[in-house]
Design an enzyme around this catalytic site. Sequence first.
Site, PDB file in Angstrom:
ATOM      1  N   LYS A  13       0.808  -1.213   0.000  1.00  0.00           N
ATOM      2  CA  LYS A  13       0.000   0.000   0.000  1.00  0.00           C
ATOM      3  C   LYS A  13       0.849   1.275   0.000  1.00  0.00           C
ATOM      4  O   LYS A  13       0.577   2.206  -0.757  1.00  0.00           O
ATOM      5  CB  LYS A  13      -0.900  -0.042   1.234  1.00  0.00           C
ATOM      6  CG  LYS A  13      -1.724   1.177   1.499  1.00  0.00           C
ATOM      7  CD  LYS A  13      -2.688   0.891   2.639  1.00  0.00           C
ATOM      8  CE  LYS A  13      -1.990   0.486   3.932  1.00  0.00           C
ATOM      9  NZ  LYS A  13      -1.432   1.624   4.681  1.00  0.00           N
ATOM     10  N   ARG A  86      -8.523   4.028   9.720  1.00  0.00           N
ATOM     11  CA  ARG A  86      -8.384   2.612  10.024  1.00  0.00           C
ATOM     12  C   ARG A  86      -9.652   2.033  10.631  1.00  0.00           C
ATOM     13  O   ARG A  86      -9.785   0.823  10.749  1.00  0.00           O
ATOM     14  CB  ARG A  86      -7.247   2.394  11.036  1.00  0.00           C
ATOM     15  CG  ARG A  86      -5.877   2.601  10.458  1.00  0.00           C
ATOM     16  CD  ARG A  86      -4.828   2.238  11.493  1.00  0.00           C
ATOM     17  NE  ARG A  86      -3.524   2.751  11.128  1.00  0.00           N
ATOM     18  CZ  ARG A  86      -2.670   2.102  10.362  1.00  0.00           C
ATOM     19  NH1 ARG A  86      -2.982   0.921   9.881  1.00  0.00           N
ATOM     20  NH2 ARG A  86      -1.512   2.630  10.077  1.00  0.00           N
ATOM     21  N   ARG A 125      12.280  -9.132   4.376  1.00  0.00           N
ATOM     22  CA  ARG A 125      11.433  -8.091   4.964  1.00  0.00           C
ATOM     23  C   ARG A 125      11.634  -8.061   6.469  1.00  0.00           C
ATOM     24  O   ARG A 125      11.963  -9.061   7.089  1.00  0.00           O
ATOM     25  CB  ARG A 125       9.941  -8.360   4.688  1.00  0.00           C
ATOM     26  CG  ARG A 125       9.576  -8.540   3.242  1.00  0.00           C
ATOM     27  CD  ARG A 125       9.748  -7.254   2.477  1.00  0.00           C
ATOM     28  NE  ARG A 125       9.768  -7.511   1.047  1.00  0.00           N
ATOM     29  CZ  ARG A 125       8.737  -7.255   0.248  1.00  0.00           C
ATOM     30  NH1 ARG A 125       7.643  -6.750   0.737  1.00  0.00           N
ATOM     31  NH2 ARG A 125       8.831  -7.501  -1.032  1.00  0.00           N
ATOM     32  N   ARG A 157      13.287 -12.546  12.023  1.00  0.00           N
ATOM     33  CA  ARG A 157      13.231 -13.998  11.829  1.00  0.00           C
ATOM     34  C   ARG A 157      11.913 -14.366  11.170  1.00  0.00           C
ATOM     35  O   ARG A 157      10.843 -13.932  11.599  1.00  0.00           O
ATOM     36  CB  ARG A 157      13.378 -14.723  13.165  1.00  0.00           C
ATOM     37  CG  ARG A 157      14.832 -14.828  13.610  1.00  0.00           C
ATOM     38  CD  ARG A 157      14.957 -15.646  14.872  1.00  0.00           C
ATOM     39  NE  ARG A 157      14.053 -16.780  14.870  1.00  0.00           N
ATOM     40  CZ  ARG A 157      13.517 -17.295  15.976  1.00  0.00           C
ATOM     41  NH1 ARG A 157      13.753 -16.735  17.144  1.00  0.00           N
ATOM     42  NH2 ARG A 157      12.739 -18.350  15.908  1.00  0.00           N
ATOM     43  N   ARG A 168      -1.621  -9.423  12.702  1.00  0.00           N
ATOM     44  CA  ARG A 168      -1.904  -8.067  12.217  1.00  0.00           C
ATOM     45  C   ARG A 168      -2.954  -8.065  11.108  1.00  0.00           C
ATOM     46  O   ARG A 168      -3.797  -7.186  11.033  1.00  0.00           O
ATOM     47  CB  ARG A 168      -0.623  -7.409  11.698  1.00  0.00           C
ATOM     48  CG  ARG A 168       0.311  -6.969  12.770  1.00  0.00           C
ATOM     49  CD  ARG A 168      -0.238  -5.765  13.501  1.00  0.00           C
ATOM     50  NE  ARG A 168       0.254  -5.756  14.862  1.00  0.00           N
ATOM     51  CZ  ARG A 168      -0.156  -4.922  15.798  1.00  0.00           C
ATOM     52  NH1 ARG A 168      -1.099  -4.041  15.525  1.00  0.00           N
ATOM     53  NH2 ARG A 168       0.341  -4.974  17.000  1.00  0.00           N
TER      54      ARG A 168
END
Length: 210
Positions: A13, A86, A125, A157, A168
Amino acid sequence: MRIVLLGPPGSGKGTQAQKLGRNLGLPHVGMGDMLREALKNRTSLGERAKEFMDSGKLVPDSIILELLGERMKGTKEGFILDGFPRTLEQAKRLGALLEKERENLDAVINLKVREETILRRLPGRLVCSECGKVYQRANLSSSTQRCPSCGAPLLSRTDDVSDTLKKRIEIYLEHTHPLIDYYKKKGILQDVSGEGNPQEVFDRIVKILN
Ligand SMILES: [Zn+2]
């Protein structure tokens, strides 16, 4: 044009919002960046936000909305909003803020990405343990161990990252479901597939906006 970009963590996004801003010549208003800027410049709003962050609390909507109001004063031609709203409550307050200026949103782009795709994009990432923001290792300086957006430790990790991200994504979907319904009823919601490479996704968004 006034555009809101919605998408789960790892959907790309932020990248799309930046690309879109450059392409349309509109400011990219990222909530994380805006908050960070206010903290850095020690504005009175920034100082108030800091008190909440220092005590481990979420910055309340009223402060976020004030920040946004200030930022929008300089964006008569439009903006790309990323990271806000949100929740349904925030969406309604954003609507009221725009209405006061006799403005309205032109489009809400809802980036849809399968969970497997998000998890497959993980190698290389880093993900924030607190806000769930996803970073590419290559885009951060090698000494960075904390989230540039909220300051919490970054996880690297793969199993930690995938556990955090799964949680999330769940929280994201739960909170944004009513928000998506709200914009759907207003007739401005546009679902766009976030699968494929960034350029493919970008082309889809541009096609819808034209
Ligand atoms: Zn963070």
